[in-house]
Design an enzyme around this catalytic site. Structure first.
Site, PDB file in Angstrom:
ATOM      1  N   GLY A 140     -28.765   3.017 -16.662  1.00 63.90           N
ATOM      2  CA  GLY A 140     -30.123   3.407 -16.342  1.00 63.90           C
ATOM      3  C   GLY A 140     -31.090   3.191 -17.487  1.00 63.90           C
ATOM      4  O   GLY A 140     -32.292   3.057 -17.269  1.00 63.90           O
TER       5      GLY A 140
ATOM      6  N   ASP B 201     -24.258  13.505 -25.070  1.00 68.47           N
ATOM      7  CA  ASP B 201     -24.071  12.764 -23.808  1.00 68.47           C
ATOM      8  C   ASP B 201     -22.630  12.274 -23.694  1.00 68.47           C
ATOM      9  O   ASP B 201     -22.380  11.093 -23.512  1.00 68.47           O
ATOM     10  CB  ASP B 201     -25.056  11.589 -23.750  1.00 68.47           C
ATOM     11  CG  ASP B 201     -25.160  10.994 -22.346  1.00 68.47           C
ATOM     12  OD1 ASP B 201     -24.776  11.690 -21.373  1.00 68.47           O
ATOM     13  OD2 ASP B 201     -25.614   9.846 -22.210  1.00 68.47           O
TER      14      ASP B 201
END
Length: 624
Positions: free
Chosen positions: A28, A141
């Site tokens: 993304g 993350d």
């Protein structure tokens, strides 16, 4: 399955150094390419950020800062960062190329892993996180896509620093849920600061998925999944994997507790617990090898260029007339025509002398050093027309003053003729431009465009400007200097290194002040201690002597004093026995008695029996 695809970047050379071979992943926020570092002749992974991020100046600045920070982190379980930069509108990161697959592909190929396999993988992930936390970095993350597995089952964690660059608000990231919703910690979803415990939560979710093949929460949208992290409780692993050892399921539950304070306190504790569980299991079997063949897509399309033939060599011009025809033919009539034309010209000249009096002349006034407006006025009054023929810099003549006239002052010129003026622009000076935040190469170009040059480069430590970028100049921005003046570039070496001092036994406020004076960001934690008095420092994390950099974070562990002690029940005991019992428990004793104490026994204590009270505090006994 073909995991490499052709791309418009294929066969291009980024930044004159990295030849792109094929695209190997799309996300993304970025696309990842396999490339070759032409300078060092080695394969690299080239991450190209999406256009909307590359177009945002705030993001680019944070991205470069975080990439430089991540490049300092060196560990066998961390994907190394080699380079970063901008080229042709692209923002890129160059990383170590890790042949193999990510954990997402492992789970797709293998399904849920055995407890031994899952613990072997999570141990290496935790090693990477512990190295990062020891150096003051947080990943933010952790997810299967960011964990790479080589063909010999070596694990490497990637993308340190990228999540932080994305998390700060900017035009490119406004409104985005930064991070993969399935792995976000509750505090990240709520917009609170992430710390080491956020990484522990994400590693716990990753272990859950390795054991069950699924993430704890699912929903129709990312926000629906994120909402469950904040308001739900991660389901027990045994709900989906009944054969999972109970202690392993308990470890996952403690790592994924909703409240940070309820989680495992450190990655070191997480790893120690996981290692103890792994030791009780048979050794893990190797992960099944991949069955797919990775080949880059072929793209045979393209434009063909046909080479144009070279033009014919230029031939020398050819005169159609021969030597004889080029000779002037003398004709008698030509002599007569020439004489006639000469007579006409002589007549016209005589008429001109009559109309325009050649004796009507005026001396040109001396206007050198006059302001332009004053000079024009004087020359016009003297009967001349005026034109500014040039404006030039002058070290001696002031702005808008006259340097020279053409003709020169005192020359006798025909009245009404034009006088040309050369007007001064004043001394040639250029303001030193802003180059802060640029690379030295970019700064050199900016200075050259301003007609300035570089004398030399001086390195300095700086807390805010990333290493390798320009802090400023000497002389400073806005200073007016001559053309080609040599400017010194002040280039950042990043934050200055500092040694963690030994603050054990110092008071909290004094220790905090010392650390802040060193440029460190201080986080305070408290812990009970039997040996260190309340309010004094027990230890720092990292330990004394560790090298940090200004702006890095350090934890100060401060004593809460000894743990509270339960007041023993001495009611109805004889005075001496009661006093002895309380003192043995660590309390001071105060005796309260009436005028008459016939039984000499305790009838009550303050605090009451069973109460938790600080060690060393006073217990009052009432005697009857």
């Amino acid at each position: 399955m073909n995991t490499m695809v052709a791309d418009a970047l294929a066969d291009r050379t980024v930044d004159g150094r990295y030849r792109v071979e094929s695209r190997i992943a799309v996300g993304g926020m970025a696309s990842v390419y396999r490339a070759t570092d032409l300078r060092l002749d080695r394969p690299v992974a080239l991450k190209i950020m999406r256009d909307q991020l590359a177009a945002d100046a705030d993001f680019r600045a944070r991205f470069h800062d975080e990439a430089r920070t991540a490049a300092r982190l060196s560990h066998p379980n961390v994907v190394g960062v080699h380079d970063q930069g901008e080229w042709d509108g692209l923002v890129f990161l160059v990383m170590e190329f890790v042949p193999g697959r990510n954990l997402r592909a492992v789970l797709r190929d293998c399904g849920p892993l055995s407890p031994a396999q899952a613990l072997a993988i999570i141990d290496q992930v935790l090693q990477a996180l512990q190295a990062a936390h020891d150096a003051g970095y947080i990943h933010r993350d952790i997810k299967p896509e960011n964990v790479l597995v080589t063909d010999n089952d070596r694990v490497k964690v990637t993308d340190f620093g990228l999540a932080r660059a994305l998390q700060s608000p900017s035009a490119a990231t406004a409104g985005l849920l930064i991070g993969t919703a399935a792995y976000l910690s509750p505090e990240q979803v709520s917009g609170e600061s992430a710390d080491e415990r956020s990484d522990i939560y994400q590693a716990g979710v990753l272990l859950f998925e390795l054991l069950t093949g699924k993430t704890p929460y699912s929903g129709e949208t990312s926000w629906a999944v994120a909402h469950q992290h904040v308001n739900g409780t991660v389901p027990p692993v045994t709900d989906l994997r009944p054969d999972c050892p109970a202690d392993l399921a308990r470890l996952v539950a403690e790592a994924t507790a909703r409240e940070p304070d309820a989680r495992l306190a450190t990655v070191a504790e997480f790893r120690s617990r996981a290692a103890a569980l792994a030791a009780a299991l048979p050794p893990p079997t190797p992960l099944p090898r991949r069955t797919d063949v990775i080949e880059p897509d072929r793209d045979d399309g393209g434009t063909q260029t046909q080479q144009q033939p070279a033009p014919d060599e230029a031939q020398p011009p050819v005169d159609p007339a021969g030597p004889e025809t080029r000779r002037t033919s003398r004709r008698p009539w030509l002599v007569g025509l020439t004489m006639t034309i000469l007579a006409v010209l002589l007549a016209a000249g005589a008429a001109l002398l009559f109309v325009a009096n050649p004796f009507d002349r005026t001396d040109i006034p001396d206007v050198l050093g006059d302001k332009e407006s004053a000079a024009v006025s004087r020359l016009t009054t003297a009967g001349f027309t005026v034109a500014v023929t040039e404006r030039r810099f002058s070290e001696k003549v002031g702005v808008s003053e006259i340097i020279r006239t053409d003709p020169e002052p005192g020359y006798s010129a025909r009245t009404g003729s034009e006088v040309g003026l050369i007007v001064s622009l004043g001394p040639e000076r250029y303001e030193v431009p802003k180059v802060r935040g640029q690379t030295p190469t970019e700064a050199a170009a900016t200075l050259a465009a301003t007609n300035l040059g570089i004398a030399d480069q001086r390195d300095q430590y700086h807390d805010d400007v990333a290493s390798g970028l320009v802090i400023g100049t000497d002389p400073g921005r806005g200073t007016e200097v001559k053309r080609n003046a040599p400017i010194t570039l002040l280039v950042s070496q990043g934050p200055a290194p500092v040694k963690v001092p030994n603050l054990a036994g110092e008071g909290e406020s004094s220790a905090t002040a010392q650390l802040r004076d060193l440029g460190l960001r201080v986080k305070t934690a408290t812990r009970e201690s039997d040996t260190v008095a309340e309010g004094l420092v027990i230890q720092t994390v990292p330990a004394p002597g560790t090298t940090l950099y200004r702006g890095d974070r350090i934890e100060l562990v401060v004593s809460e004093g000894p743990p509270p002690v339960q007041v023993p029940n001495v009611v109805d005991l004889p005075r001496e026995q009661a006093v002895s019992t309380l003192k043995a428990a660590g309390f001071k004793v105060k005796v309260s008695e009436g005028i008459v104490t016939p039984l000499d026994r305790v009838f009550e204590t303050d605090p009451a029996p069973g109460t938790l009270a600080p060690a060393g505090s006073t217990v009052t006994v009432s005697i009857f």
